[in-house]
Write a protein that holds these residues in place. Structure first.
Motif, PDB file in Angstrom:
ATOM      1  N   ILE A   4      48.243 -23.499 -44.379  1.00  0.00           N
ATOM      2  CA  ILE A   4      46.958 -22.823 -44.504  1.00  0.00           C
ATOM      3  C   ILE A   4      45.961 -23.735 -45.198  1.00  0.00           C
ATOM      4  CG2 ILE A   4      45.779 -20.808 -45.444  1.00  0.00           C
ATOM      5  CD1 ILE A   4      48.580 -19.399 -45.275  1.00  0.00           C
ATOM      6  N   ASN A   5      44.820 -23.949 -44.541  1.00  0.00           N
ATOM      7  CA  ASN A   5      43.735 -24.770 -45.069  1.00  0.00           C
ATOM      8  C   ASN A   5      42.542 -23.850 -45.303  1.00  0.00           C
ATOM      9  OD1 ASN A   5      41.821 -26.686 -45.634  1.00  0.00           O
ATOM     10  ND2 ASN A   5      41.687 -27.470 -43.551  1.00  0.00           N
ATOM     11  N   VAL A   6      42.174 -23.628 -46.565  1.00  0.00           N
ATOM     12  CA  VAL A   6      41.083 -22.718 -46.906  1.00  0.00           C
ATOM     13  C   VAL A   6      39.913 -23.536 -47.428  1.00  0.00           C
ATOM     14  CG1 VAL A   6      40.388 -20.723 -48.289  1.00  0.00           C
ATOM     15  CG2 VAL A   6      42.768 -20.966 -47.587  1.00  0.00           C
ATOM     16  N   ARG A   7      38.738 -23.297 -46.840  1.00  0.00           N
ATOM     17  CA  ARG A   7      37.543 -23.972 -47.355  1.00  0.00           C
ATOM     18  C   ARG A   7      36.389 -22.981 -47.386  1.00  0.00           C
ATOM     19  NH1 ARG A   7      33.612 -27.024 -44.457  1.00  0.00           N
ATOM     20  NH2 ARG A   7      33.344 -26.050 -42.444  1.00  0.00           N
ATOM     21  N   GLY A   8      35.434 -23.253 -48.232  1.00  0.00           N
ATOM     22  CA  GLY A   8      34.315 -22.343 -48.392  1.00  0.00           C
ATOM     23  C   GLY A   8      32.984 -23.023 -48.171  1.00  0.00           C
ATOM     24  N   GLU A   9      32.030 -22.264 -47.659  1.00  0.00           N
ATOM     25  CA  GLU A   9      30.652 -22.730 -47.516  1.00  0.00           C
ATOM     26  C   GLU A   9      29.785 -21.820 -48.359  1.00  0.00           C
ATOM     27  OE1 GLU A   9      29.203 -23.259 -43.534  1.00  0.00           O
ATOM     28  OE2 GLU A   9      31.177 -23.926 -42.837  1.00  0.00           O
ATOM     29  N   ASN A  10      29.031 -22.389 -49.264  1.00  0.00           N
ATOM     30  CA  ASN A  10      28.189 -21.637 -50.201  1.00  0.00           C
ATOM     31  C   ASN A  10      29.015 -20.735 -51.111  1.00  0.00           C
ATOM     32  OD1 ASN A  10      25.977 -22.778 -48.906  1.00  0.00           O
ATOM     33  ND2 ASN A  10      25.751 -21.036 -47.530  1.00  0.00           N
ATOM     34  N   LYS A  24      47.972 -12.851 -47.216  1.00  0.00           N
ATOM     35  CA  LYS A  24      47.680 -12.112 -45.989  1.00  0.00           C
ATOM     36  C   LYS A  24      48.107 -12.893 -44.746  1.00  0.00           C
ATOM     37  CE  LYS A  24      46.076  -8.362 -47.654  1.00  0.00           C
ATOM     38  NZ  LYS A  24      46.630  -7.063 -47.343  1.00  0.00           N
ATOM     39  N   LEU A  25      47.868 -14.198 -44.729  1.00  0.00           N
ATOM     40  CA  LEU A  25      48.230 -15.000 -43.552  1.00  0.00           C
ATOM     41  C   LEU A  25      49.739 -15.189 -43.422  1.00  0.00           C
ATOM     42  CD1 LEU A  25      45.458 -17.700 -43.170  1.00  0.00           C
ATOM     43  CD2 LEU A  25      46.215 -16.070 -41.468  1.00  0.00           C
ATOM     44  N   ASP A  26      50.465 -15.015 -44.520  1.00  0.00           N
ATOM     45  CA  ASP A  26      51.924 -15.100 -44.432  1.00  0.00           C
ATOM     46  C   ASP A  26      52.480 -14.034 -43.484  1.00  0.00           C
ATOM     47  OD1 ASP A  26      52.466 -17.337 -45.898  1.00  0.00           O
ATOM     48  OD2 ASP A  26      52.846 -16.264 -47.782  1.00  0.00           O
ATOM     49  N   ASP A  73      32.178  -7.289 -48.409  1.00  0.00           N
ATOM     50  CA  ASP A  73      33.267  -7.610 -49.331  1.00  0.00           C
ATOM     51  C   ASP A  73      34.171  -8.675 -48.711  1.00  0.00           C
ATOM     52  OD1 ASP A  73      35.252  -7.579 -51.271  1.00  0.00           O
ATOM     53  OD2 ASP A  73      36.144  -5.703 -50.575  1.00  0.00           O
ATOM     54  N   MET A  74      34.327  -9.804 -49.393  1.00  0.00           N
ATOM     55  CA  MET A  74      35.138 -10.924 -48.890  1.00  0.00           C
ATOM     56  C   MET A  74      36.576 -10.486 -48.620  1.00  0.00           C
ATOM     57  SD  MET A  74      35.343 -14.298 -48.243  1.00  0.00           S
ATOM     58  CE  MET A  74      33.920 -14.978 -49.039  1.00  0.00           C
ATOM     59  N   TYR A  75      37.171  -9.735 -49.559  1.00  0.00           N
ATOM     60  CA  TYR A  75      38.568  -9.323 -49.406  1.00  0.00           C
ATOM     61  C   TYR A  75      38.751  -8.374 -48.216  1.00  0.00           C
ATOM     62  CZ  TYR A  75      39.403 -11.552 -53.895  1.00  0.00           C
ATOM     63  OH  TYR A  75      39.501 -12.474 -54.900  1.00  0.00           O
ATOM     64  N   ALA A  76      37.815  -7.464 -48.027  1.00  0.00           N
ATOM     65  CA  ALA A  76      37.884  -6.567 -46.874  1.00  0.00           C
ATOM     66  C   ALA A  76      37.743  -7.367 -45.582  1.00  0.00           C
ATOM     67  CB  ALA A  76      36.788  -5.498 -46.963  1.00  0.00           C
ATOM     68  N   GLY A  77      36.871  -8.373 -45.584  1.00  0.00           N
ATOM     69  CA  GLY A  77      36.710  -9.238 -44.417  1.00  0.00           C
ATOM     70  C   GLY A  77      37.995  -9.970 -44.074  1.00  0.00           C
ATOM     71  N   ILE A  78      38.696 -10.441 -45.095  1.00  0.00           N
ATOM     72  CA  ILE A  78      39.972 -11.139 -44.881  1.00  0.00           C
ATOM     73  C   ILE A  78      40.978 -10.177 -44.243  1.00  0.00           C
ATOM     74  CG2 ILE A  78      41.944 -12.220 -46.047  1.00  0.00           C
ATOM     75  CD1 ILE A  78      39.845 -13.268 -48.148  1.00  0.00           C
ATOM     76  N   ASP A  79      41.061  -8.955 -44.775  1.00  0.00           N
ATOM     77  CA  ASP A  79      41.977  -7.948 -44.208  1.00  0.00           C
ATOM     78  C   ASP A  79      41.660  -7.681 -42.736  1.00  0.00           C
ATOM     79  OD1 ASP A  79      43.240  -7.694 -46.651  1.00  0.00           O
ATOM     80  OD2 ASP A  79      42.132  -5.880 -47.226  1.00  0.00           O
ATOM     81  N   VAL A  81      40.097  -9.600 -40.552  1.00  0.00           N
ATOM     82  CA  VAL A  81      40.387 -10.763 -39.706  1.00  0.00           C
ATOM     83  C   VAL A  81      41.880 -10.848 -39.406  1.00  0.00           C
ATOM     84  CG1 VAL A  81      40.509 -13.286 -39.750  1.00  0.00           C
ATOM     85  CG2 VAL A  81      38.371 -12.154 -40.224  1.00  0.00           C
ATOM     86  N   ILE A  82      42.708 -10.616 -40.408  1.00  0.00           N
ATOM     87  CA  ILE A  82      44.162 -10.667 -40.196  1.00  0.00           C
ATOM     88  C   ILE A  82      44.575  -9.579 -39.208  1.00  0.00           C
ATOM     89  CG2 ILE A  82      46.430 -10.507 -41.285  1.00  0.00           C
ATOM     90  CD1 ILE A  82      44.717 -13.051 -41.987  1.00  0.00           C
ATOM     91  N   ASP A  83      43.987  -8.382 -39.341  1.00  0.00           N
ATOM     92  CA  ASP A  83      44.282  -7.306 -38.398  1.00  0.00           C
ATOM     93  C   ASP A  83      43.892  -7.708 -36.978  1.00  0.00           C
ATOM     94  OD1 ASP A  83      45.228  -5.777 -40.482  1.00  0.00           O
ATOM     95  OD2 ASP A  83      43.389  -4.570 -40.673  1.00  0.00           O
ATOM     96  N   LYS A  84      42.732  -8.361 -36.818  1.00  0.00           N
ATOM     97  CA  LYS A  84      42.296  -8.816 -35.495  1.00  0.00           C
ATOM     98  C   LYS A  84      43.271  -9.831 -34.917  1.00  0.00           C
ATOM     99  CE  LYS A  84      37.270  -8.283 -35.702  1.00  0.00           C
ATOM    100  NZ  LYS A  84      35.985  -9.005 -35.658  1.00  0.00           N
ATOM    101  N   LEU A  85      43.719 -10.774 -35.745  1.00  0.00           N
ATOM    102  CA  LEU A  85      44.663 -11.791 -35.270  1.00  0.00           C
ATOM    103  C   LEU A  85      45.971 -11.142 -34.823  1.00  0.00           C
ATOM    104  CD1 LEU A  85      44.107 -14.613 -37.897  1.00  0.00           C
ATOM    105  CD2 LEU A  85      43.567 -14.730 -35.455  1.00  0.00           C
ATOM    106  N   GLU A  86      46.452 -10.190 -35.582  1.00  0.00           N
ATOM    107  CA  GLU A  86      47.701  -9.523 -35.207  1.00  0.00           C
ATOM    108  C   GLU A  86      47.534  -8.741 -33.907  1.00  0.00           C
ATOM    109  OE1 GLU A  86      48.834  -7.448 -38.873  1.00  0.00           O
ATOM    110  OE2 GLU A  86      50.454  -8.926 -39.063  1.00  0.00           O
ATOM    111  N   ARG A  87      46.379  -8.097 -33.731  1.00  0.00           N
ATOM    112  CA  ARG A  87      46.131  -7.386 -32.469  1.00  0.00           C
ATOM    113  C   ARG A  87      46.096  -8.373 -31.306  1.00  0.00           C
ATOM    114  NH1 ARG A  87      42.494  -4.337 -35.537  1.00  0.00           N
ATOM    115  NH2 ARG A  87      40.721  -5.496 -34.697  1.00  0.00           N
TER     116      ARG A  87
END
Length: 184
Positions: A4-10, A24-26, A73-79, A81-87
């Motif tokens: 996992i490579n995590v990077r941020g912009e702003n 979450k990505l695990d 909310d960043m954390y809700a966004g992460i949740d 996105v993971i749900d979308k990937l699993e779908r």
């Protein structure tokens, strides 16, 4: 195993955010064999209006898994996105496994539970429920955007008066417009 490579912009990616993304990505590792080597690229953005955007891209042989989500909310966004990937994985697993078997690739484990339900859902998703016929009027891109806005649609198909080809304008998620041109 998924790297996992995590990077941020702003945004500065804190340990708490990085740990949350990794945790979450695990969940995605269950879809891969132990010997599968892939890197999940996670891009976190914060916009001036305090909206956050989470993008995850997982390139695999013959397939790229990708999802993005905007949220306050960043954390809700992460949740989300993971749900979308699993779908995505569940939706395309049958197709992916078939192609993988044909090409001798063993990146995805075959998950047998709920296959019948998913196949039935997929059949329902692919059903055409309405057909529309349009007559294309020659116009320029600006006129096509105006027509699209007047109709309150997200896209508009037209004959480009400059190229005499069929083109499509659409409204992007960022509110700007994009053009798709057809050609030889």
């Amino acid at each position: 195993m998924l790297k996992i490579n995590v990077r941020g912009e702003n945004i500065e990616v804190t340990e708490a955010i990085r740990d949350y993304v990794i945790k979450k990505l695990d969940r995605m590792n269950k879809y891969f064999d132990d010997n599968t080597e892939s890197t999940a690229h996670v891009n976190l953005k914060v916009y001036p209006n305090s909206k956050t955007k989470v993008e995850v891209t997982i390139p695999l042989p013959y397939l790229v898994l990708r999802a993005e989500e905007m949220n306050d909310d960043m954390y809700a966004g992460i949740d989300l996105v993971i749900d979308k990937l699993e779908r995505q994985v569940r939706k395309y697993k049958t197709k992916i496994n078939r192609k993988s078997r044909e090409r001798g690739i063993k990146d995805f484990q075959v998950m047998v539970d709920e296959v019948e339900d998913e196949e039935q859902d997929r059949d329902n998703e692919l059903k055409v429920v309405r057909t529309k016929h349009v007559s294309l009027k020659p116009m320029d891109v600006e006129e096509a955007i105006l027509q699209m806005n007047m109709l309150e649609h997200d896209f508009f198909i037209f004959e480009d008066s400059e190229t005499n080809g069929i083109s499509i304008v659409y409204k992007r998620n960022d509110g700007k417009f994009a053009l798709i041109e057809t050609g030889d």
